[in-house]
Design a protein around this motif. Structure first.
Motif, short mmCIF file in Angstrom:
data_model
loop_
_atom_site.label_atom_id
_atom_site.label_comp_id
_atom_site.label_asym_id
_atom_site.label_seq_id
_atom_site.Cartn_x
_atom_site.Cartn_y
_atom_site.Cartn_z
N HIS A 26 0.55 -1.51 0.27
CA HIS A 26 0.46 -0.09 -0.16
C HIS A 26 0.61 1.31 0.27
N LEU A 27 2.17 1.07 0.04
CA LEU A 27 3.09 2.23 0.00
C LEU A 27 3.75 2.07 -1.43
N PRO A 28 4.88 3.57 -1.22
CA PRO A 28 5.59 3.85 -2.41
C PRO A 28 6.21 2.85 -2.35
N VAL A 29 7.33 2.33 -3.05
CA VAL A 29 7.84 1.27 -3.11
C VAL A 29 9.36 1.91 -2.21
N SER A 30 9.50 2.79 -2.00
CA SER A 30 10.84 3.62 -1.36
C SER A 30 10.39 3.99 -0.26
N ILE A 31 9.24 3.88 0.78
CA ILE A 31 8.87 4.24 1.84
C ILE A 31 8.36 3.04 2.19
N ARG A 32 9.17 1.70 2.70
CA ARG A 32 8.28 0.89 3.50
C ARG A 32 8.58 0.71 5.09
N PRO A 33 7.56 -0.44 5.24
CA PRO A 33 7.18 -0.50 6.60
C PRO A 33 9.69 -0.45 7.23
N MET A 34 10.29 0.17 8.55
CA MET A 34 11.09 -0.10 8.79
C MET A 34 11.21 -0.71 9.80
N SER A 35 12.30 -0.91 10.29
CA SER A 35 12.84 -1.03 11.89
C SER A 35 14.31 -0.18 11.45
N GLU A 36 14.90 -0.71 12.99
CA GLU A 36 16.47 0.12 13.24
C GLU A 36 17.43 0.18 11.79
N SER A 37 17.21 -0.88 10.92
CA SER A 37 18.28 -1.78 10.09
C SER A 37 18.15 -1.37 9.11
N ARG A 38 16.68 -1.20 8.47
CA ARG A 38 16.37 -0.40 6.93
C ARG A 38 17.48 0.23 6.19
N PHE A 39 17.52 1.62 7.27
CA PHE A 39 18.80 2.20 6.43
C PHE A 39 20.09 1.55 6.15
N ARG A 40 20.59 0.45 6.58
CA ARG A 40 21.64 0.20 6.61
C ARG A 40 21.12 -1.31 5.22
N GLU A 41 20.91 -1.79 5.21
CA GLU A 41 20.15 -2.33 3.92
C GLU A 41 19.98 -1.46 3.04
N ARG A 42 19.52 -0.64 3.22
CA ARG A 42 18.89 0.48 1.90
C ARG A 42 20.89 0.63 1.09
N LEU A 43 21.62 1.22 2.52
CA LEU A 43 23.14 0.98 1.72
C LEU A 43 23.87 -0.17 1.43
N GLU A 44 23.71 -1.23 1.86
CA GLU A 44 23.91 -2.90 1.19
C GLU A 44 23.87 -2.86 -0.40
N THR A 45 22.06 -2.65 -0.31
CA THR A 45 21.44 -2.96 -2.14
C THR A 45 22.04 -1.59 -2.81
N GLU A 46 22.17 -0.32 -2.45
CA GLU A 46 23.07 0.72 -2.62
C GLU A 46 24.66 0.17 -3.83
N PHE A 47 25.12 0.00 -2.33
CA PHE A 47 26.13 -0.71 -2.47
C PHE A 47 26.64 -1.51 -3.43
N ARG A 48 25.65 -2.90 -3.70
CA ARG A 48 25.67 -3.99 -4.49
C ARG A 48 25.48 -3.40 -5.78
N ALA A 49 24.36 -2.52 -5.85
CA ALA A 49 23.82 -2.45 -7.27
C ALA A 49 25.50 -1.43 -7.66
N ARG A 50 26.47 -1.42 -7.51
CA ARG A 50 27.37 -0.16 -8.01
C ARG A 50 28.19 -0.87 -8.45
N ARG A 51 28.63 -2.30 -7.26
CA ARG A 51 29.21 -2.90 -7.00
C ARG A 51 28.96 -4.48 -9.14
N GLU A 52 28.20 -4.19 -8.76
CA GLU A 52 27.30 -5.25 -10.44
C GLU A 52 27.26 -4.44 -11.22
N LYS A 53 27.64 -3.16 -11.32
CA LYS A 53 27.90 -1.99 -12.78
C LYS A 53 29.14 -2.25 -13.12
N ASN A 54 30.22 -2.26 -11.77
CA ASN A 54 31.64 -2.00 -11.65
C ASN A 54 32.30 -3.39 -11.11
N PRO A 55 32.42 -4.17 -11.07
CA PRO A 55 33.31 -5.09 -10.17
C PRO A 55 34.69 -4.47 -9.46
#
Lengths: 226, 120
Positions: A26-55
Motif C-alpha cells: 500500500h506504500l510507495p516502493v521506496s517507503i517501506r515499513p522499517m526497523s532500525e536496520s532498514r537504512f543499513r539494508e538500503r546502503l547494502e543494496t546501493e553498494f551491491r548495485a554499484r558493484r554489479e555495474k562495476n565489479p
C-alpha cells in the motif's frame, strides 16, 4: 522482506516480517515499513548495485562517495555501529532520497525492533498482573467469599457485598482464572486453589509466586524473582 | 459438524462507554442482567452473530475476540496446544452452565472456545 541482520545472526525473524510485506503493497516502493536496520539494508543494496555495474567498485570508493571513513562504513554495514542521524540525512541526500524519505528512515531508527517490543509487552503484562494481585484486595476477597457456606456465584451480589463495581469483580475474576488461583469446573461451584487454611498474607505470596512462574514461562524475570 | 463462530466479544478498557457507543450507533441492546453481570449484546437480528463486552485489564489494549463453538472444550484445548496455541484461561464453567476457555493462537491472538450448557 527478511532482515539481512536477522539472517546473518541466525536470530528468528521478527513477527512483523510478513505484515510489513502486506503493508508495503500500500506504500510507495521506496517507503517501506522499517526497523532500525532498514537504512543499513538500503546502503547494502546501493553498494551491491554499484558493484554489479562495476565489479572493481570498492567499499573505499563507496565510503569516499558518502564522505565517510571506510572502516566506519564497514562497521555500519556489518551492523556493529548505528549510523548517526546526521549521516542518515547527508547520505540519504547523496543517494538521491527526498527529505520525506530520509525522515522515515530516521524515525524508524528510533523504533524498537519488533522482537524487543514484544518482550517489553510481556514484561509490562506480567508486572501489571503482579501489581494488581498484590495491591487489589478484590482477588483475596473473592476467594474468601467463594469459600463461605451458602456462596452463590453471582458477580452482581459479590460486587454489592464488597462495595465494588461488577467490572472490578470481573477483572479480578479473570485474573484469578488466568493465574490458576480459582477454578470454575461445575455450574455454581467456585474452587479456590489456595489450600483451606491460607490467609491473606500467604495468598499474596502464593499469587506473586504464580505470576513469577508464569512470567518465567514467557522468559520474563522480575528482579528478585527466582 | 463444523465448529462455527458463535459470538464476538469486545474487550474494552471502558466497557460502559463501549456499550453506549455501539448501542447508539447500531441500535444494539446491551443487557447485563445475568449472574456474571456480563454485558450481552443483542444486535436485534438473527443475521450474523451476537456479542458481548468484557472489561480489559489495565495493561491490555482494547480488542475483539471470537468465540468458536466446539463439542468438547478440553479436547479442543489439547489439539490447539499441539498446534502451538497457549492456554490463557482453562476450561471454565460459567454460572449459567456454559463452558468456556481462552487461548492465544501461535501468533499471540486471543480466541475463545465455547460449549453451550447441555440440558439434561
Amino acid at each position: 522482506m527478511p532482515s539481512a541482520e536477522c539472517l546473518r545472526r541466525g536470530r528468528p525473524l521478527p513477527r512483523f516480517a510478513s505484515e510489513s510485506h502486506c503493508l508495503a503493497s500500500h506504500l510507495p516502493v521506496s517507503i517501506r515499513p522499517m526497523s532500525e536496520s532498514r537504512f543499513r539494508e538500503r546502503l547494502e543494496t546501493e553498494f551491491r548495485a554499484r558493484r554489479e555495474k562495476n565489479p572493481r567498485y570498492s567499499l573505499r570508493a563507496f565510503a569516499a562517495f558518502l564522505g565517510v571513513d571506510h572502516s566506519t562504513l564497514s562497521q555500519i554495514l556489518r551492523g556493529v555501529r548505528r549510523p548517526p542521524v546526521r549521516a542518515v540525512r547527508a547520505w540519504g541526500r547523496k543517494l538521491g532520497m527526498g527529505p520525506e524519505e530520509v525522515a522515515v528512515y530516521i524515525a524508524a531508527g528510533h523504533l524498537a525492533d519488533p522482537s524487543s517490543s514484544e518482550r517489553m509487552e510481556q514484561l509490562r503484562h506480567w508486572t501489571a498482573e503482579a501489581m494488581a494481585v498484590i495491591s487489589d484486595r478484590a482477588h483475596w476477597r473473592i476467594l474468601e467469599f467463594s469459600r463461605m457456606p451458602g456462596f452463590t456465584p453471582d458477580c452482581r451480589r459479590i460486587a454489592a457485598e464488597l462495595s465494588l463495581s461488577v467490572d472490578e469483580i470481573n477483572l479480578a475474576l479473570g485474573r484469578l482464572l488466568r493465574l490458576r488461583l480459582l477454578e470454575l469446573n461445575q455450574p455454581g461451584k467456585w474452587k479456590a486453589l489456595i489450600g483451606p487454611g491460607t490467609g491473606e498474607p500467604e495468598f499474596r505470596k502464593l499469587a506473586l509466586k504464580r505470576v513469577q512462574q508464569m512470567a518465567a514461562e514467557d522468559h520474563v524475570r522480575f528482579v528478585g524473582g527466582r | 459438524m463444523g465448529d462455527p463462530v458463535v459470538q464476538f466479544q469486545i474487550i474494552s478498557k471502558a466497557p460502559e462507554e463501549t456499550a453506549k457507543f455501539y448501542s447508539s450507533l447500531f441500535g444494539w441492546r446491551v443487557s447485563a442482567n445475568n449472574p456474571l453481570g456480563y454485558r450481552q449484546i443483542l444486535t436485534g437480528t438473527a443475521d450474523g452473530i451476537q456479542g458481548g463486552i468484557w472489561p480489559a485489564p489495565p495493561q491490555s489494549p482494547n480488542f475483539v475476540q471470537l468465540f468458536m463453538a466446539v463439542d468438547d472444550v478440553k479436547a479442543c484445548i489439547a489439539k490447539a496446544e499441539k498446534l502451538g496455541a497457549k492456554l490463557v484461561i482453562p476450561a471454565t464453567v460459567l454460572p449459567e452452565g456454559d463452558e468456556m476457555a481462552v487461548m492465544h493462537d501461535p501468533q499471540g491472538m486471543s480466541f475463545a472456545l465455547w460449549r453451550r450448557k447441555v440440558s439434561i
